[in-house]
Design an enzyme around this catalytic site. Structure first.
Site, PDB file in Angstrom:
ATOM      1  N   ARG A 129       0.804  -1.211   0.000  1.00 55.27           N
ATOM      2  CA  ARG A 129       0.000   0.000   0.000  1.00 55.27           C
ATOM      3  C   ARG A 129       0.843   1.270   0.000  1.00 55.27           C
ATOM      4  O   ARG A 129       0.471   2.277  -0.596  1.00 55.27           O
ATOM      5  CB  ARG A 129      -0.878  -0.012   1.248  1.00 55.27           C
ATOM      6  CG  ARG A 129      -2.096   0.805   1.139  1.00 55.27           C
ATOM      7  CD  ARG A 129      -2.698   1.048   2.484  1.00 55.27           C
ATOM      8  NE  ARG A 129      -2.538   2.441   2.826  1.00 55.27           N
ATOM      9  CZ  ARG A 129      -3.322   3.410   2.427  1.00 55.27           C
ATOM     10  NH1 ARG A 129      -4.361   3.147   1.699  1.00 55.27           N
ATOM     11  NH2 ARG A 129      -3.083   4.659   2.757  1.00 55.27           N
ATOM     12  N   ILE A 182      -7.895   4.047  15.354  1.00 58.87           N
ATOM     13  CA  ILE A 182      -7.369   4.404  14.018  1.00 58.87           C
ATOM     14  C   ILE A 182      -7.887   3.423  12.961  1.00 58.87           C
ATOM     15  O   ILE A 182      -8.350   3.827  11.900  1.00 58.87           O
ATOM     16  CB  ILE A 182      -5.817   4.392  14.006  1.00 58.87           C
ATOM     17  CG1 ILE A 182      -5.242   5.133  15.206  1.00 58.87           C
ATOM     18  CG2 ILE A 182      -5.273   4.925  12.674  1.00 58.87           C
ATOM     19  CD1 ILE A 182      -5.171   6.599  15.133  1.00 58.87           C
ATOM     20  N   ASP A 235      -8.511   9.315  -0.088  1.00 59.33           N
ATOM     21  CA  ASP A 235      -9.226  10.558  -0.408  1.00 59.33           C
ATOM     22  C   ASP A 235      -8.508  11.803   0.116  1.00 59.33           C
ATOM     23  O   ASP A 235      -8.511  12.852  -0.539  1.00 59.33           O
ATOM     24  CB  ASP A 235     -10.663  10.494   0.143  1.00 59.33           C
ATOM     25  CG  ASP A 235     -10.689  10.226   1.637  1.00 59.33           C
ATOM     26  OD1 ASP A 235     -10.040   9.259   2.084  1.00 59.33           O
ATOM     27  OD2 ASP A 235     -11.335  10.994   2.374  1.00 59.33           O
ATOM     28  N   LEU A 236      -7.865  11.692   1.278  1.00 60.10           N
ATOM     29  CA  LEU A 236      -7.207  12.881   1.842  1.00 60.10           C
ATOM     30  C   LEU A 236      -5.940  13.244   1.048  1.00 60.10           C
ATOM     31  O   LEU A 236      -5.616  14.416   0.875  1.00 60.10           O
ATOM     32  CB  LEU A 236      -6.877  12.663   3.318  1.00 60.10           C
ATOM     33  CG  LEU A 236      -8.096  12.470   4.233  1.00 60.10           C
ATOM     34  CD1 LEU A 236      -7.670  11.972   5.617  1.00 60.10           C
ATOM     35  CD2 LEU A 236      -8.880  13.786   4.365  1.00 60.10           C
ATOM     36  N   ARG A 276      -8.784   1.297   3.423  1.00 55.20           N
ATOM     37  CA  ARG A 276      -7.651   2.235   3.455  1.00 55.20           C
ATOM     38  C   ARG A 276      -7.754   3.212   2.294  1.00 55.20           C
ATOM     39  O   ARG A 276      -7.025   3.118   1.298  1.00 55.20           O
ATOM     40  CB  ARG A 276      -6.328   1.456   3.442  1.00 55.20           C
ATOM     41  CG  ARG A 276      -6.352   0.403   4.511  1.00 55.20           C
ATOM     42  CD  ARG A 276      -5.138   0.120   5.272  1.00 55.20           C
ATOM     43  NE  ARG A 276      -4.180   1.109   5.543  1.00 55.20           N
ATOM     44  CZ  ARG A 276      -2.901   0.808   5.779  1.00 55.20           C
ATOM     45  NH1 ARG A 276      -2.515  -0.443   5.730  1.00 55.20           N
ATOM     46  NH2 ARG A 276      -2.041   1.753   6.067  1.00 55.20           N
ATOM     47  N   PRO A 277      -8.652   4.198   2.406  1.00 56.47           N
ATOM     48  CA  PRO A 277      -8.845   5.144   1.312  1.00 56.47           C
ATOM     49  C   PRO A 277      -7.655   6.099   1.166  1.00 56.47           C
ATOM     50  O   PRO A 277      -6.826   6.204   2.074  1.00 56.47           O
ATOM     51  CB  PRO A 277     -10.090   5.918   1.751  1.00 56.47           C
ATOM     52  CG  PRO A 277     -10.092   5.833   3.243  1.00 56.47           C
ATOM     53  CD  PRO A 277      -9.446   4.522   3.596  1.00 56.47           C
ATOM     54  N   ARG A 281       7.881  -8.446   6.135  1.00 49.47           N
ATOM     55  CA  ARG A 281       7.614  -7.143   5.504  1.00 49.47           C
ATOM     56  C   ARG A 281       8.115  -6.010   6.388  1.00 49.47           C
ATOM     57  O   ARG A 281       8.430  -4.930   5.878  1.00 49.47           O
ATOM     58  CB  ARG A 281       6.106  -6.966   5.302  1.00 49.47           C
ATOM     59  CG  ARG A 281       5.533  -7.915   4.281  1.00 49.47           C
ATOM     60  CD  ARG A 281       4.094  -7.602   4.036  1.00 49.47           C
ATOM     61  NE  ARG A 281       3.964  -6.175   3.806  1.00 49.47           N
ATOM     62  CZ  ARG A 281       2.825  -5.502   3.840  1.00 49.47           C
ATOM     63  NH1 ARG A 281       1.717  -6.115   4.115  1.00 49.47           N
ATOM     64  NH2 ARG A 281       2.805  -4.210   3.609  1.00 49.47           N
TER      65      ARG A 281
HETATM   66  N1  EPU Z   1      -7.526   7.701   6.041  1.00 48.15           N
HETATM   67  C1  EPU Z   1      -8.578   8.251   5.340  1.00 48.15           C
HETATM   68  N2  EPU Z   1      -8.303   8.831   4.133  1.00 48.15           N
HETATM   69  C2  EPU Z   1      -7.052   8.891   3.623  1.00 48.15           C
HETATM   70  C3  EPU Z   1      -5.983   8.337   4.349  1.00 48.15           C
HETATM   71  C4  EPU Z   1      -6.263   7.736   5.575  1.00 48.15           C
HETATM   72  O1  EPU Z   1      -9.725   8.210   5.768  1.00 48.15           O
HETATM   73  O2  EPU Z   1      -6.865   9.459   2.529  1.00 48.15           O
HETATM   74  C5  EPU Z   1      -7.800   7.067   7.358  1.00 48.15           C
HETATM   75  C6  EPU Z   1      -7.354   5.618   7.424  1.00 48.15           C
HETATM   76  O3  EPU Z   1      -8.323   4.752   6.891  1.00 48.15           O
HETATM   77  C7  EPU Z   1      -7.116   5.429   8.897  1.00 48.15           C
HETATM   78  C8  EPU Z   1      -6.572   6.802   9.329  1.00 48.15           C
HETATM   79  O4  EPU Z   1      -6.995   7.710   8.321  1.00 48.15           O
HETATM   80  O5  EPU Z   1      -8.318   5.200   9.568  1.00 48.15           O
HETATM   81  C9  EPU Z   1      -5.072   6.864   9.485  1.00 48.15           C
HETATM   82  O6  EPU Z   1      -4.439   6.306   8.340  1.00 48.15           O
HETATM   83  P1  EPU Z   1      -3.054   6.843   7.796  1.00 48.15           P
HETATM   84  O7  EPU Z   1      -3.268   7.477   6.472  1.00 48.15           O
HETATM   85  O8  EPU Z   1      -2.381   7.664   8.842  1.00 48.15           O
HETATM   86  O9  EPU Z   1      -2.271   5.478   7.584  1.00 48.15           O
HETATM   87  P2  EPU Z   1      -1.113   5.287   6.520  1.00 48.15           P
HETATM   88  O10 EPU Z   1      -0.377   6.542   6.361  1.00 48.15           O
HETATM   89  O11 EPU Z   1      -1.652   4.625   5.316  1.00 48.15           O
HETATM   90  C10 EPU Z   1       0.783   4.663   8.190  1.00 48.15           C
HETATM   91  C11 EPU Z   1       1.649   3.484   8.462  1.00 48.15           C
HETATM   92  C12 EPU Z   1       0.825   2.382   9.121  1.00 48.15           C
HETATM   93  C13 EPU Z   1       0.201   2.943  10.403  1.00 48.15           C
HETATM   94  C14 EPU Z   1      -0.627   4.191  10.083  1.00 48.15           C
HETATM   95  C15 EPU Z   1      -1.193   4.871  11.313  1.00 48.15           C
HETATM   96  C16 EPU Z   1       3.295   3.570   6.699  1.00 48.15           C
HETATM   97  C17 EPU Z   1       3.889   2.948   5.501  1.00 48.15           C
HETATM   98  N3  EPU Z   1       2.223   2.987   7.223  1.00 48.15           N
HETATM   99  O12 EPU Z   1      -0.219   4.221   7.276  1.00 48.15           O
HETATM  100  O13 EPU Z   1       1.734   1.348   9.454  1.00 48.15           O
HETATM  101  O14 EPU Z   1      -0.621   1.968  11.001  1.00 48.15           O
HETATM  102  O15 EPU Z   1       0.210   5.151   9.398  1.00 48.15           O
HETATM  103  O16 EPU Z   1      -0.163   5.235  12.187  1.00 48.15           O
HETATM  104  O17 EPU Z   1       3.816   4.545   7.209  1.00 48.15           O
HETATM  105  C18 EPU Z   1       2.469  -0.842   9.859  1.00 48.15           C
HETATM  106  O18 EPU Z   1       3.627  -0.424   9.827  1.00 48.15           O
HETATM  107  O19 EPU Z   1       2.169  -1.994  10.265  1.00 48.15           O
HETATM  108  C19 EPU Z   1       1.385   0.040   9.397  1.00 48.15           C
HETATM  109  C20 EPU Z   1       0.199  -0.418   9.007  1.00 48.15           C
END
Ligand code: EPU
Length: 419
Positions: free
Chosen positions: A91, A328, A123-124, A120-121, A398
């Protein structure tokens, strides 16, 4: 496909060196696409997610060299379409969107689907790009973002579940080459965002406020090559602290960053563990009678969702009733049914696990479903009677560099065998 056989009951002691952060390294490697000049990144962990990212960068036209933990990337020319075959495996591939949009004013990446930890959208991310003047189009499973020019703007990246880490990274990477000033409100404040901002500033970007909820980016016309050492992985560090809490006499983390571990250390201290820190070490002393915990995951500096599963494993044998609330990714409880198969007593409500500590867990064949859930099963195996057979360990590979070898060096007995 490998599996791990975790022989329970072995005590841990000694020191373990923490690797560079996966979640810092992934966007930092992608950020090297922002310049034609070489970038040298140190402390890059040897993980399958990192290999996928390097494959994507190579496909996009970058020259990639890797010597142990140092990766050199030279992206003299870049293509703007990332291949589905690699993108679908990870992702975090979406974080090439920001740098490609910033540099080439267009990028196409397969749209990441949901994953086992929830919907895992992006949109933001797209809202941020649109605010900078880009247009996005979703077609045949791909998302294409493009712009004639990018202009700085003020944008809030607050979603229903709080801020977004990779969304903040992506918009920051696009905005560094936009005209004028961009303000990201409700930005993620995670240390990994700060690490990326520090690297971008080394490349010549003008970013202030990273680590707070308001990041200001003054656009520049071009970036240059830079060197950077990735911060220690706070989730790997936290996982080893939980291993030490579960099975340790005295375990010391080296090359750790205690300042990034406040919430995790705080909960371990609440449970009654004695923890000492120096500038780059954390030492946990075993405790025969830990207390139950009440934990709620939150954005940084709150308790990390990426440590929730490991704490479930810890409290499954802690006397009393613990409550673990996941805000989260409310569906991120795949480890629960596997822990119950080992004898854990856990009741679920949507987004909340009530864990009643039991006297014993027993080894069983269990199935890893995602990275942190798999780590939790290994941790549960350390305190179970008999052998815990953790299947599908590619999930662990991973995100954890040789977790079995590192735990064995501390005194655990874990075999990796071909399934
Ligand atoms: N979200 C939205 N819209 C978006 C993006 C996110 O609604 O456009 C929601 C997500 O669905 C979730 C929340 O916002 O409910 C937070 O998601 P975030 O975008 O912060 O997650 P991420 O950036 O995709 C990173 C880490 C994850 C970690 C999360 C939260 C990386 C590569 N991944 O994901 O790490 O759980 O932040 O801290 O940095 C892991 O390492 O096992 C892992 C999953």
């Amino acid at each position: 496909m490998d599996k791990m056989l975790v022989h329970g009951g072995h005590k841990l002691s000694g020191s373990v060196k923490i690797s560079g952060s996966k979640n810092s390294a992934l966007p930092i490697l992608a950020a090297a696409l922002l310049t034609k000049e070489p970038c040298v990144i140190q402390h890059v962990p040897d993980l399958s997610d990192i290999h996928y990212m390097l494959q994507i960068l190579a496909f996009l036209g970058a020259e990639v060299e890797r010597a142990s933990g140092t990766v050199t990337i030279r992206a003299e020319k870049v293509k703007t379409i990332a291949p589905y075959e690699i993108v679908r495996k990870m992702r975090a591939s979406v974080c090439v969107l920001g740098p490609l949009l910033g540099r080439e004013k267009e990028a196409t990446v397969s749209l990441p689907g949901g994953c086992v930890i929830g919907d895992r959208p992006i949109d933001l991310h797209l809202k941020g790009f649109d605010a900078l003047g880009a247009t996005h189009r979703i077609d045949a499973g791909n998302v294409k973002v493009f712009a004639g020019r990018l202009r700085g703007a003020t944008v809030s990246l607050l979603g229903k579940q709080g801020p977004t880490v990779l969304g903040t990274d992506n918009v920051m990477m696009a905005a560094v080459l936009a005209e004028g000033v961009t303000v990201i409100e409700h930005a993620a404040a995670e240390p990994e965002v700060v690490d990326l901002a520090n690297f971008l500033n080394r490349m010549g970007a003008k970013i202030t406020g990273a680590g707070t909820d308001r990041i200001v980016i003054e656009g520049v016309s071009e970036l240059h090559g830079a060197e950077h050492a990735v911060i220690p992985d706070r989730i790997e560090a936290g996982t080893f602290l939980v291993a030490a809490a579960i099975a340790g006499r005295e375990v010391r983390l080296q090359r750790a960053e205690p300042n990034h571990l406040g919430a995790v250390i705080g909960k371990l201290a609440d449970a009654g563990y004695r923890i000492e820190t120096t500038a780059d070490t954390v030492t946990l002393h075993g405790n025969g009678d830990p207390k139950a915990l009440d934990i709620t995951t939150n954005p940084y500096p709150g308790f990390p969702t990426d440590m929730q599963a490991q704490f479930c494993a810890l409290v499954s044998r802690t006397s009393g009733c613990s409550k673990i609330t996941e805000t989260i990714f409310p569906q991120r409880f795949m480890h629960v049914s596997e822990l119950k198969r080992m004898g854990a007593d856990i009741e679920m409500e949507p987004g909340i696990a009530y864990v009643k500590g039991v006297d014993r867990l027993s080894g069983a064949p269990v199935m890893a479903s995602d990275l942190r859930a798999s780590a939790a099963l290994v941790l549960a195996g350390l305190q179970a009677e008999g052998i815990t057979e953790v299947n599908r360990v590619y999930h662990i590979d991973r995100g954890y560099e040789s977790i079995d070898e590192k735990l064995n060096a501390l005194g655990a007995h874990i075999e990796r065998v071909k399934a």
